[in-house]
Each structure stands twice: as structure tokens, then as C-alpha cells.
Design a protein around this motif. Sequence first.
Motif, PDB file in Angstrom:
ATOM      1  N   VAL A 183       0.939  -1.254  -0.284  1.00 53.72           N
ATOM      2  CA  VAL A 183       0.031  -0.086  -0.112  1.00 53.72           C
ATOM      3  C   VAL A 183       1.264   1.312  -0.148  1.00 53.72           C
ATOM      4  O   VAL A 183       0.857   1.693  -0.916  1.00 53.72           O
ATOM      5  CB  VAL A 183      -1.596  -0.148   0.691  1.00 53.72           C
ATOM      6  CG1 VAL A 183      -1.653   0.943   1.423  1.00 53.72           C
ATOM      7  CG2 VAL A 183      -1.486  -1.398   1.505  1.00 53.72           C
ATOM      8  N   ASP A 186       2.665   1.195  -3.417  1.00 50.76           N
ATOM      9  CA  ASP A 186       1.605   1.345  -4.879  1.00 50.76           C
ATOM     10  C   ASP A 186       1.666   3.371  -4.250  1.00 50.76           C
ATOM     11  O   ASP A 186       1.717   3.966  -5.698  1.00 50.76           O
ATOM     12  CB  ASP A 186       0.182   0.634  -4.814  1.00 50.76           C
ATOM     13  CG  ASP A 186       0.584  -0.723  -5.505  1.00 50.76           C
ATOM     14  OD1 ASP A 186       2.152  -0.796  -5.130  1.00 50.76           O
ATOM     15  OD2 ASP A 186       0.238  -1.469  -4.810  1.00 50.76           O
ATOM     16  N   HIS A 187       0.914   3.681  -3.368  1.00 55.22           N
ATOM     17  CA  HIS A 187       0.306   4.913  -3.176  1.00 55.22           C
ATOM     18  C   HIS A 187       1.684   6.425  -3.910  1.00 55.22           C
ATOM     19  O   HIS A 187       1.428   7.111  -4.563  1.00 55.22           O
ATOM     20  CB  HIS A 187       0.082   6.008  -1.705  1.00 55.22           C
ATOM     21  CG  HIS A 187      -0.519   7.062  -1.823  1.00 55.22           C
ATOM     22  ND1 HIS A 187      -2.302   7.111  -2.219  1.00 55.22           N
ATOM     23  CD2 HIS A 187       0.071   8.010  -1.087  1.00 55.22           C
ATOM     24  CE1 HIS A 187      -2.211   8.899  -2.140  1.00 55.22           C
ATOM     25  NE2 HIS A 187      -0.808   9.181  -1.635  1.00 55.22           N
ATOM     26  N   ASP A 192      -1.411   3.456  -9.955  1.00 52.30           N
ATOM     27  CA  ASP A 192      -2.693   3.967  -9.768  1.00 52.30           C
ATOM     28  C   ASP A 192      -4.084   2.623 -10.599  1.00 52.30           C
ATOM     29  O   ASP A 192      -4.566   2.549 -10.568  1.00 52.30           O
ATOM     30  CB  ASP A 192      -3.438   5.330  -9.965  1.00 52.30           C
ATOM     31  CG  ASP A 192      -3.085   5.252 -12.051  1.00 52.30           C
ATOM     32  OD1 ASP A 192      -2.462   4.627 -12.042  1.00 52.30           O
ATOM     33  OD2 ASP A 192      -3.359   6.472 -12.009  1.00 52.30           O
ATOM     34  N   ARG A 211      -5.117   2.092   2.565  1.00 56.25           N
ATOM     35  CA  ARG A 211      -4.549   2.975   2.134  1.00 56.25           C
ATOM     36  C   ARG A 211      -5.414   4.531   1.817  1.00 56.25           C
ATOM     37  O   ARG A 211      -4.690   5.434   2.449  1.00 56.25           O
ATOM     38  CB  ARG A 211      -4.563   2.789  -0.256  1.00 56.25           C
ATOM     39  CG  ARG A 211      -4.182   3.678  -0.682  1.00 56.25           C
ATOM     40  CD  ARG A 211      -3.986   2.744  -1.882  1.00 56.25           C
ATOM     41  NE  ARG A 211      -3.763   4.125  -3.309  1.00 56.25           N
ATOM     42  CZ  ARG A 211      -2.480   3.908  -4.259  1.00 56.25           C
ATOM     43  NH1 ARG A 211      -2.041   2.769  -4.696  1.00 56.25           N
ATOM     44  NH2 ARG A 211      -2.179   4.437  -5.315  1.00 56.25           N
ATOM     45  N   TYR A 215      -4.230   7.633   3.553  1.00 59.90           N
ATOM     46  CA  TYR A 215      -3.822   8.549   2.774  1.00 59.90           C
ATOM     47  C   TYR A 215      -4.966   9.842   1.907  1.00 59.90           C
ATOM     48  O   TYR A 215      -5.183  10.329   0.977  1.00 59.90           O
ATOM     49  CB  TYR A 215      -3.337   8.281   1.257  1.00 59.90           C
ATOM     50  CG  TYR A 215      -2.408   7.774   1.716  1.00 59.90           C
ATOM     51  CD1 TYR A 215      -0.445   7.966   2.338  1.00 59.90           C
ATOM     52  CD2 TYR A 215      -1.458   6.465   1.527  1.00 59.90           C
ATOM     53  CE1 TYR A 215       0.343   7.867   2.214  1.00 59.90           C
ATOM     54  CE2 TYR A 215       0.229   5.746   1.443  1.00 59.90           C
ATOM     55  CZ  TYR A 215       0.817   5.839   1.768  1.00 59.90           C
ATOM     56  OH  TYR A 215       2.040   5.260   2.592  1.00 59.90           O
ATOM     57  N   ALA A 219      -7.543   8.113  -2.006  1.00 60.95           N
ATOM     58  CA  ALA A 219      -6.887   7.298  -1.889  1.00 60.95           C
ATOM     59  C   ALA A 219      -6.910   5.850  -1.970  1.00 60.95           C
ATOM     60  O   ALA A 219      -6.773   5.233  -2.731  1.00 60.95           O
ATOM     61  CB  ALA A 219      -5.665   7.264  -0.977  1.00 60.95           C
ATOM     62  N   GLU A 222      -8.264   5.274  -5.504  1.00 56.60           N
ATOM     63  CA  GLU A 222      -8.068   5.555  -7.215  1.00 56.60           C
ATOM     64  C   GLU A 222      -6.926   4.738  -7.476  1.00 56.60           C
ATOM     65  O   GLU A 222      -6.503   4.627  -8.613  1.00 56.60           O
ATOM     66  CB  GLU A 222      -6.962   7.156  -6.422  1.00 56.60           C
ATOM     67  CG  GLU A 222      -5.921   6.025  -5.364  1.00 56.60           C
ATOM     68  CD  GLU A 222      -4.852   7.017  -4.940  1.00 56.60           C
ATOM     69  OE1 GLU A 222      -5.255   8.588  -5.360  1.00 56.60           O
ATOM     70  OE2 GLU A 222      -4.021   6.906  -4.214  1.00 56.60           O
TER      71      GLU A 222
END
Length: 305
Positions: A183, A186-187, A192, A211, A215, A219, A222
Amino acid sequence: MSAGRYAPSPSGDLHLGNLRTAMLAWLCARSTGRRFLLRYEDLDSGRTVQGSEQRQLQDLHALGVTFDGAVIRQSERYAHYDDAVAALRARDLVYECFCTRRDIQDAPRAPHSPPGAYPGTCRHLSERQRQQRRAERPAAWRLRTDPREVTVEDVLLGEVSAVLDDVVVVRNDGAPAYNLAVVVDDHLTGVDQVVRGEDLASSAPRQAHLRGLLYGDDAFSEVQYVHVPLVLNEQGKRLAKRDGAVTLEQLEVQGHSADAVRDALLGSLGLPVGTLSAALEGFAPDATLSAGVSEQVRLPEPLLP
Ligand code: GLU
């Protein structure tokens, strides 16, 4: 900028199933104008096989799978995971858990709790109890969640739902747990679009939830998820290394070139063969993949030297 990714563990050579998933992830990213990142999930140092990073990259290149930017290694990103855990701690969203696997198995559980879900044993320990337990064994950290159902949308599977449970975010050896690292990475790397094997579909709602917690609400939604069918062996079970010649190197020994393997993989997806770039023409994740992906990959008879 938005991105897709392929995130193997460097624990040996990739097999046909891994390679097909990587090709699909590349096709999905490229056909939607995304960058494509390579991330080695190497937090479990006991499983890392020396040299496999390089070999995996070579095999991916041989099939036409290319990446943007520098290779990402989870083992070099501890500071990001620590920040995320600190943020969760500051909000009292995590707690120490001292349970062994056995404790979890044997604990009484609420009726209807999903199989494998954490029964909540350490959730309400007093500070005194925690101190006692700390002297016995190191703690893992778990997320405090309500056991409610969370649903994400998957391009191929439609709605994927799972009941949240208190996932581990830091293992009891101090390493960040899989769900947390995925997580955070990726963020922070702009991913995405998540394309991976459908065996991981049930992780998606939990990861989306985490996520969102870390965030912000936007998020949560997304990510575009595409969980793709796995390649199966002749018995209909998920392909594995023990199924004979399944890596590029092993297949090459049997007379199958990397080009022939690429074409067999593309053929199993119902895509035009030749090059990966040719397959990209007209590729659309939903339409192409819903049209039928074969679970087995058939290689033609090798050309004898
Ligand atoms: N490292 C995982 C694997 O090799 C993939 C994780 C993911 O794509 O989220 O199966």
C-alpha cells in the motif's frame, strides 16, 4: 503521474504464470498511457535467491516487458514504512499482538467471522498485560478495524468484497508486513493500476481500506484493479516450479526460444503474436481479457536443432 507495476519476489526464476501476469500488467499499463514500474518485494530476506533479480529482469526483457525509471526495492524503503506505521500509531489505529499462529487457530471466534480472520485476542489488553507479554515474545502490530465488508471494483471480476480484519502491518521480527508495504509503495510511487494474479484479489479490499486510512478517502478508490487468471498445470492446479520445464531457461534447454514462449503466452490470451508491441495494438484490459483467457499455455513442438 499514474503508473502500473509488476512486483515479483526475487525468490527464484519466474515461471510461465508469472511471466504471463507481467506481460498483462505491461499491456494494461501501456494501453492506458501509464508508466510501468518494477518493484522487487524483497522484505523476506530468507526467501531471496542471489542473482534472481537480474535473471528475472533478463527474462522479462526477453519477452519485451520494459520498465520506466529505476528499479524499486522494498528493502531500501524502510523509512517510508516506518513513517506509515508512525502515522497509524499516532492515531491509535494499531495495537501490539503477541499471538502465535497456534493461539489464533485455537482462539474462540465469533459466529460468522471469516475463516482465518484474527479473533481479536490482543485488541483489548491492558498496559500491564502488554508489559508482561512483551517479556515473553516480540509483538507484531495489527490494524484496528471494524469487521465490516469493503468492496472494490475489479475490471475483470466486477465487485470484489471482503470483510475487514485486523491485518498485521508490522511482523514480529520488525519487518513491514506485505499489505503495508504494498500500500505504501503503490501510493508513494504513483501506482493507480494494480494488475496481478487473481489469487490476490481478496487482498484488494483490505489494501484499499489501508490506503484510504493512510492517504485519505480519495486514495481508497484511486486504484484500478485487474486480477488476472492464473496459468494452470495439466491437473488444473496453479502452475508451479515443480511442474517441469516452466522457466525460460528450462524451456530454452528443450528447444523453445523466448520468442516462441512469448507467442504461446500471447496466444493463451487470445492476442496477436509477434511482439508485445504488436499485441498492444487494439488491446483494452476489459474487452480483451473478458473475451477469454486460456488457463493453460500450450507450447508448439520445439524446432529440433
Ligand atoms: N509480490 C507478490 C507476488 O509475487 C505480488 C504482490 C502484488 O502484486 O501486490 O505474488
